[in-house]
Motif scaffolding. Structure first.
Motif, mmCIF file in Angstrom:
data_model
loop_
_atom_site.group_PDB
_atom_site.id
_atom_site.type_symbol
_atom_site.label_atom_id
_atom_site.label_comp_id
_atom_site.label_asym_id
_atom_site.label_seq_id
_atom_site.Cartn_x
_atom_site.Cartn_y
_atom_site.Cartn_z
ATOM 1 N N THR A 93 -51.488 77.818 -5.402
ATOM 2 C CA THR A 93 -50.411 76.908 -4.563
ATOM 3 C C THR A 93 -48.970 76.752 -4.240
ATOM 4 O O THR A 93 -48.840 76.853 -3.484
ATOM 5 C CB THR A 93 -51.352 74.953 -5.270
ATOM 6 N N VAL A 94 -48.642 76.867 -5.786
ATOM 7 C CA VAL A 94 -47.326 76.758 -6.186
ATOM 8 C C VAL A 94 -46.423 77.900 -5.508
ATOM 9 O O VAL A 94 -45.626 77.934 -4.531
ATOM 10 C CB VAL A 94 -46.906 77.112 -7.554
ATOM 11 N N PHE A 95 -47.144 79.081 -5.259
ATOM 12 C CA PHE A 95 -46.573 79.948 -4.556
ATOM 13 C C PHE A 95 -46.942 79.800 -3.147
ATOM 14 O O PHE A 95 -45.941 80.582 -2.739
ATOM 15 C CB PHE A 95 -47.947 81.513 -4.767
ATOM 16 N N ALA A 96 -47.968 79.406 -2.623
ATOM 17 C CA ALA A 96 -47.499 78.651 -1.065
ATOM 18 C C ALA A 96 -47.178 78.583 -0.534
ATOM 19 O O ALA A 96 -46.284 78.718 0.667
ATOM 20 C CB ALA A 96 -49.494 78.039 -0.710
ATOM 21 N N ALA A 97 -46.192 77.366 -1.377
ATOM 22 C CA ALA A 97 -45.224 77.024 -1.402
ATOM 23 C C ALA A 97 -44.189 77.009 -0.978
ATOM 24 O O ALA A 97 -42.863 77.009 -0.289
ATOM 25 C CB ALA A 97 -44.793 75.280 -2.583
ATOM 26 N N ILE A 98 -43.708 78.457 -2.048
ATOM 27 C CA ILE A 98 -42.439 78.804 -1.943
ATOM 28 C C ILE A 98 -42.182 79.451 -1.243
ATOM 29 O O ILE A 98 -41.205 80.025 0.142
ATOM 30 C CB ILE A 98 -42.369 79.611 -2.982
ATOM 31 N N PRO A 117 -63.350 77.338 -16.879
ATOM 32 C CA PRO A 117 -62.990 76.665 -15.677
ATOM 33 C C PRO A 117 -61.391 76.108 -15.711
ATOM 34 O O PRO A 117 -60.833 76.023 -14.788
ATOM 35 C CB PRO A 117 -63.548 75.108 -16.353
ATOM 36 N N LEU A 118 -60.626 76.326 -16.932
ATOM 37 C CA LEU A 118 -59.098 76.012 -17.116
ATOM 38 C C LEU A 118 -58.602 77.514 -16.436
ATOM 39 O O LEU A 118 -57.436 77.193 -14.735
ATOM 40 C CB LEU A 118 -58.967 76.376 -18.436
ATOM 41 N N ALA A 119 -59.246 78.772 -16.097
ATOM 42 C CA ALA A 119 -58.692 79.910 -15.397
ATOM 43 C C ALA A 119 -58.667 79.531 -14.463
ATOM 44 O O ALA A 119 -57.776 78.822 -13.582
ATOM 45 C CB ALA A 119 -59.900 80.969 -15.859
ATOM 46 N N VAL A 120 -59.971 78.967 -13.768
ATOM 47 C CA VAL A 120 -60.083 79.601 -12.329
ATOM 48 C C VAL A 120 -58.965 77.464 -11.820
ATOM 49 O O VAL A 120 -58.999 78.380 -10.704
ATOM 50 C CB VAL A 120 -61.671 78.673 -12.206
ATOM 51 N N VAL A 121 -58.755 77.292 -12.324
ATOM 52 C CA VAL A 121 -58.491 75.800 -12.191
ATOM 53 C C VAL A 121 -56.668 76.191 -11.861
ATOM 54 O O VAL A 121 -55.643 76.051 -11.014
ATOM 55 C CB VAL A 121 -58.589 74.579 -12.974
ATOM 56 N N THR A 122 -56.045 76.675 -12.667
ATOM 57 C CA THR A 122 -54.866 77.720 -13.209
ATOM 58 C C THR A 122 -54.787 78.089 -12.164
ATOM 59 O O THR A 122 -53.813 78.484 -10.928
ATOM 60 C CB THR A 122 -54.192 78.409 -14.336
ATOM 61 N N ALA A 123 -55.510 79.256 -11.300
ATOM 62 C CA ALA A 123 -56.031 80.219 -10.417
ATOM 63 C C ALA A 123 -55.404 79.695 -9.376
ATOM 64 O O ALA A 123 -54.026 79.855 -8.214
ATOM 65 C CB ALA A 123 -57.120 80.481 -10.156
ATOM 66 N N LEU A 134 -54.800 76.646 -2.343
ATOM 67 C CA LEU A 134 -55.640 75.895 -2.932
ATOM 68 C C LEU A 134 -56.743 76.383 -2.992
ATOM 69 O O LEU A 134 -57.414 76.879 -3.965
ATOM 70 C CB LEU A 134 -55.815 74.267 -2.999
ATOM 71 N N PHE A 135 -58.114 75.772 -2.133
ATOM 72 C CA PHE A 135 -58.919 76.385 -2.058
ATOM 73 C C PHE A 135 -59.386 77.984 -2.336
ATOM 74 O O PHE A 135 -60.431 78.244 -2.920
ATOM 75 C CB PHE A 135 -59.534 75.816 -0.886
ATOM 76 N N THR A 136 -58.164 79.227 -1.580
ATOM 77 C CA THR A 136 -58.456 80.006 -1.544
ATOM 78 C C THR A 136 -58.179 81.180 -3.065
ATOM 79 O O THR A 136 -58.462 81.900 -3.100
ATOM 80 C CB THR A 136 -57.573 80.413 -0.550
ATOM 81 N N LYS A 169 -46.812 71.227 8.317
ATOM 82 C CA LYS A 169 -47.304 72.566 7.791
ATOM 83 C C LYS A 169 -47.845 73.794 6.159
ATOM 84 O O LYS A 169 -48.349 74.176 6.402
ATOM 85 C CB LYS A 169 -46.493 73.769 8.609
ATOM 86 N N THR A 170 -46.560 73.074 5.967
ATOM 87 C CA THR A 170 -46.131 73.474 4.291
ATOM 88 C C THR A 170 -47.278 73.136 3.820
ATOM 89 O O THR A 170 -48.472 73.357 2.834
ATOM 90 C CB THR A 170 -45.178 73.038 3.465
ATOM 91 N N ALA A 171 -48.186 71.780 3.653
ATOM 92 C CA ALA A 171 -49.159 70.648 3.715
ATOM 93 C C ALA A 171 -50.070 71.337 3.574
ATOM 94 O O ALA A 171 -51.396 71.959 2.888
ATOM 95 C CB ALA A 171 -49.149 69.686 3.191
ATOM 96 N N ALA A 172 -50.515 72.317 4.490
ATOM 97 C CA ALA A 172 -51.841 72.796 4.892
ATOM 98 C C ALA A 172 -51.835 74.055 4.627
ATOM 99 O O ALA A 172 -52.665 74.141 4.098
ATOM 100 C CB ALA A 172 -51.563 72.534 6.656
ATOM 101 N N TRP A 173 -51.130 74.721 5.197
ATOM 102 C CA TRP A 173 -50.349 76.012 3.980
ATOM 103 C C TRP A 173 -50.900 76.101 3.183
ATOM 104 O O TRP A 173 -51.964 76.761 1.981
ATOM 105 C CB TRP A 173 -49.382 76.061 4.155
#
Lengths: 295, 362, 263
Positions: free
Chosen positions: B119-124, B108-114, B232-234, B223-227
């Protein structure tokens, strides 16, 4: 001295990238389509030359002249393919959402790629062109003769395209359609036909470049997308409408890749190319906004 | 694009007002429908489907539905069609695999961290690519995907080109319920958002970003929030995928063909809707699964053809076309003509004829 | 730099209280061409002000400088006493500037109701407001406004399906939903038929009277603008050549020359 060698290698390969990119830019400028199947035309050009040579000699080997003799056939085959693709499929989505045009060409790309795997397996292949004395050495820099032939081949392809657009009637029609399709139609140009011819020429140039690529690098069914993206990098760098810009961009990209391969590792060349793409888009976004992205 | 003219037979069998009623019904009972679907989805294991081929196939259907729906948050709802969503998946997959294998972190922890990493990657990345539009955006996202793939191929920590093999794999049922759970959660989130101001703003950006800005919305934020939501889900799905598949390498984690597949799913079902991408994912995955077993090696040819046919003949997808069909009747029934500006019949017809282009262009 | 207090100029303070919009010396050049040349305008609360001039006079460019779509090369724009010259477009809009476009821009893929709801909630940007569903009072107001322009039946229709005239009305009520301090309208009467025009005049009047909307509009239709505007500014070749009541403008020789000279 090693650096000089890398730069020369880069320039030799870069001319081929440039020829591929010029075709890509042509469709982009005239038909306003990003052809994501452009790299597949390079791949098919390479395979066409490969099989022609195999039929002629029994193996994919031969002399330079024999190889050059396959080029007209390669160019003709790819022209027809490009023409038909535009007429039957791509023309149906021109003027709709950009996203749909991208998807159609992407669909064509993966279908061709998979068909090629079915037909020829995923194994890399190459054409062996025989020379008695395969390399020149100029000031300590080794220049393989085939690479030199490919270099000039690519330059000639690009030059012919340039002259064709500038000097011929069809070339003028193509430029008219690129500037204003409605006005072109009003003066009696068959816009649909012209666009298909453009697609055909673009594919033909890509295919010709692909044949040369088969002699100095490998060809494989999945190579296409990489060439498409390289073309995009080059065109973004050089400007959509500019053949000299594309030529410069292609040569530069070749040099960057060879320097990366030589100084770091060949495993990093693609990572560098794609990162370069993103960096270019970041650095030059104002210049990029206007074209094609306008609502 | 041509569904309007040749609907004679369709009209008699399934009149538009029926379709309209159906949409109304779904709208009123939407939450019950989602609950019911979730329950139906949860049932097969209860009735004995605990392992084997079917179990895997259904889990994959849930997985693809997650990916297609995530793509649609940005591609369909916001009008920024990405060709690089699989980059989030790959980041998630590698994060999950590395944490599980090299750091012995719990599943579970690994999945959540993933999910968080993606999400962080997407923000950048979003800060860079979301400034671009049209062709440039599409190609830049494709570039991100391929760059990420190449980088994973060359790093030590990712196992290079040979990738990572994972052991101690939990039973299939864990993944079945995990993917189902994430999918249901995503459907709830996306459906809820589509009726909030946030959702409206995303649609507004899709239809006319300039106008949205002129109305006072800083579109970059939205846009960034949607992205990031899509990432996150992906990323969550990717985080579990390594273990589910017992193996990842650059080719599977950043799978370009999957990227086309999930776009095709959203498109066939109907972009910009909640049900569309899910229906599309179930439908297309079933077909691909069948072709993959019956005609090995031809699935991508089929996928390519399916994409071409959908784009040319059917760009609104199943749900979109049906909605348009129902809505068309709506317009005339509720006095669309009567309420027009007197002598505007001509204008009206003109707008109507241009309509498909108007909407797709915007 | 946006903090420059507007009260620097004492002689203006009397008017500053009720000047919703003021531009001072707005200049915008494109290459060698000066599209807008040192233009001052002022719009007071509750007014309907017209902006006229021959084609290419710089009217839309002036609008774009006010809304922040373009940045003026010189001059200041003050909205409600705040200097907004260097603000980004979205921030100026949020400060109370509404805009209707010449080509009519609404969100074609969304239902008519959603178009209105979006416009209405424009004020707050907090997370809570973003993630709440629209409440009943808002839905009521949408219905009210749609009934007002006789489009009540089309609330759930996709806005892109409406006729041009209907879209124009929708854009108008969207602007009203936002309750802007000032509404800029770029050729509201353009491209609509005469009977619709009558309605539109009524709607704008009513909005001005009952909703206390302050309006600044570009218009080519002289009858329309003379009938509706309290005051009018005239631009030609980017310069402000006249200002005054409709009567004054109609009798101004320079205005007549500008128009005749053009045609």
């Amino acid at each position: 001295m090693a650096i000089a060698q890398f730069v020369v290698n880069g320039l030799l390969v870069g001319a081929l990238f440039a020829a591929v990119a010029v075709g890509f830019a042509l469709i982009w400028g005239v038909v306003d389509i990003i052809n994501l199947a452009h790299g597949e035309m390079v791949m098919l050009g390479g395979y066409t030359a490969y099989w022609l040579l195999s039929i002629a000699t029994g193996t994919a080997e031969g002399s330079v002249l024999l190889f050059l003799a396959t080029l007209p056939v390669v160019i003709a085959v790819l022209f027809v393919l490009g023409y038909v693709l535009q007429r039957t499929l791509v023309s149906r989505v021109i003027g709709t959402d950009i996203f749909l045009t991208l998807l159609v060409t992407f669909g064509i790309s993966i279908a061709i790629q998979q068909l090629a795997i079915q037909a020829w397996t995923a194994n890399p292949r190459s054409i062996q062109v025989g020379f008695a004395d395969p390399s020149l050495i100029v000031a300590g820099v080794v220049i393989p003769k085939m690479k030199l032939v490919a270099f000039f081949g690519a330059i000639v392809l690009t030059a012919i395209l340039y002259l064709f657009l500038q000097r011929t009637r069809t070339g003028r029609a193509i430029r008219a359609v690129s500037q204003n399709p409605e006005a072109a139609a009003l003066v009696g140009i068959d816009v649909e036909h012209t666009r298909a011819v453009t697609f055909g020429i673009s594919s033909a140039v890509a295919g010709g470049a692909g044949a040369f690529i088969a002699t100095i690098l490998n060809i494989e069914p999945q190579m296409g997308l990489i060439y498409t993206l390289k073309s995009f990098v080059i065109v973004v760098f050089g400007g959509v409408g500019s053949i000299p810009g594309a030529l410069t961009g292609g040569l530069l990209l070749g040099v960057v890749e060879e320097l990366t391969a030589g100084l770091i590792s060949s495993r990093w060349t693609l990572a560098v190319s794609f990162t370069l793409l993103i960096v270019l888009l970041v650095v030059k976004p104002q210049g990029l906004f206007g074209t094609g992205a306008d609502e | 694009m041509s569904t309007k003219d040749d609907t004679g037979l369709l009209r008699s069998v399934l009149p538009p007002e029926r379709v309209d009623q159906l949409f109304d019904l779904c709208g009123t009972h939407s939450w019950k429908l989602i609950l019911l679907s979730a329950v139906i989805g949860a049932l097969p294991p209860v009735f004995g489907l605990r392992e084997g081929y079917m179990m895997t196939v259904i889990s994959e259907m849930f997985l693809f539905a997650i990916l297609a729906l995530s793509w649609d948050i940005v591609g369909g709802q916001t009008g920024y069609p990405s060709f690089g969503n699989m980059a989030f998946f790959g980041i998630g997959a590698y994060t999950g695999a590395i944490l599980l294998k090299d750091f012995a972190v719990s599943f579970p922890l690994a999945v959540v961290t993933a999910g968080v990493f993606a999400t962080v990657f997407a923000a950048i990345i979003g800060l860079i690519v979301l400034r671009l539009r049209g062709h440039y955006f599409a190609i830049a996202t494709l570039g991100v995907l391929l760059a990420a793939q190449q980088i994973s191929r060359n790093l030590e920590i990712t196992g290079g080109a040979s990738g990572k093999i994972l052991f101690d794999v939990p039973p299939g049922i864990v993944f079945y319920y995990f993917f189902l759970g994430v999918l249901v959660a995503e459907i709830i989130v996306v459906y809820y958002l589509s009726n909030t101001r946030f959702g409206f703003i995303l649609n507004a950006i899709r239809d006319d970003e300039g106008k949205a800005t002129a109305m006072g919305f800083n579109t970059t934020y939205y846009k960034t929030a949607a992205w990031m939501l899509a990432a996150l889900f992906t990323g969550l799905a990717g985080g579990a995928y390594g273990l589910f598949n017992t193996f990842i390498d650059p080719q599977t984690a950043y799978n370009g063909a999957w990227n086309v597949e999930l776009i095709a799913m959203a498109l066939m079902g109907g972009t910009g809707t909640v049900a569309g991408p899910v229906i599309g994912a179930f439908g297309l995955h079933t077909i691909i699964e069948y072709v993959e077993t019956a005609f090995v090696g031809w699935q991508l040819v089929l996928l390519g053809l399916a994409v071409i046919v959908t784009v040319i003949g059917f760009p609104k997808g199943v749900v979109g076309s049906l909605r348009e069909y129902a809505n068309e009747m709506d317009y005339y029934e509720r006095g669309g003509m009567a309420a027009t500006d007197g002598a505007a019949d001509g204008t009206d017809a003109a707008t109507d004829a241009n309509d498909p282009e108007v909407t797709t262009d915007e | 730099m946006s903090n420059t207090p507007d009260t620097d100029e004492p002689e203006m303070t009397a008017n500053a209280a009720d000047a919703v919009l003021r531009t001072e010396g707005i200049t915008k050049r494109f290459g060698g061409l000066t599209a807008v040349d040192d233009v001052d305008v002022e719009v007071h609360e509750g007014e309907i002000v017209g902006l006229i001039g021959p084609n290419g006079a710089g009217k839309s460019t002036l609008f774009n400088c006010i809304t922040g779509t373009l940045t003026a090369d010189e001059g200041r724009v003050t909205l409600q006493g705040q200097d907004v010259t260097d603000w980004p477009e979205y921030k100026i809009a949020r400060a109370g500037l509404g805009r209707m476009f010449q080509e009519t821009r609404i969100f074609g893929g969304m239902s008519v109701r959603k178009n209105l709801l979006l416009a209405a909630q424009e004020g707050g940007a907090d997370i809570g407001g973003l993630l709440r569903r629209p409440d009943d009072s808002l839905l009521e107001r949408t219905n009210e406004l749609l009934e007002y322009v006789d489009l009540g039946g089309l609330a759930d229709t996709r806005a892109g399906r409406l006729s041009f005239g209907q879209q124009k009305l929708i854009e108008f009520v969207m602007a009203l939903m936002a309750e802007p301090e000032l509404l800029l309208m770029d050729e509201p009467a353009g491209g609509i038929n005469p009977s619709m025009l009558e309605n539109l005049i009524d709607y704008i009047r009513t909005a001005n009277d009952e909703e206390e909307a302050t309006i600044f509009l570009i218009e080519h239709n002289m009858d329309f603008v003379m009938e509706i505007a309290d005051r009018i500014y005239v631009l030609a070749h980017g310069e402000r050549i006249a200002a005054g009541t409709p009567e004054e403008i109609q009798n101004d020789q320079r205005v007549i020359d500008a128009y005749l000279g053009r045609e």
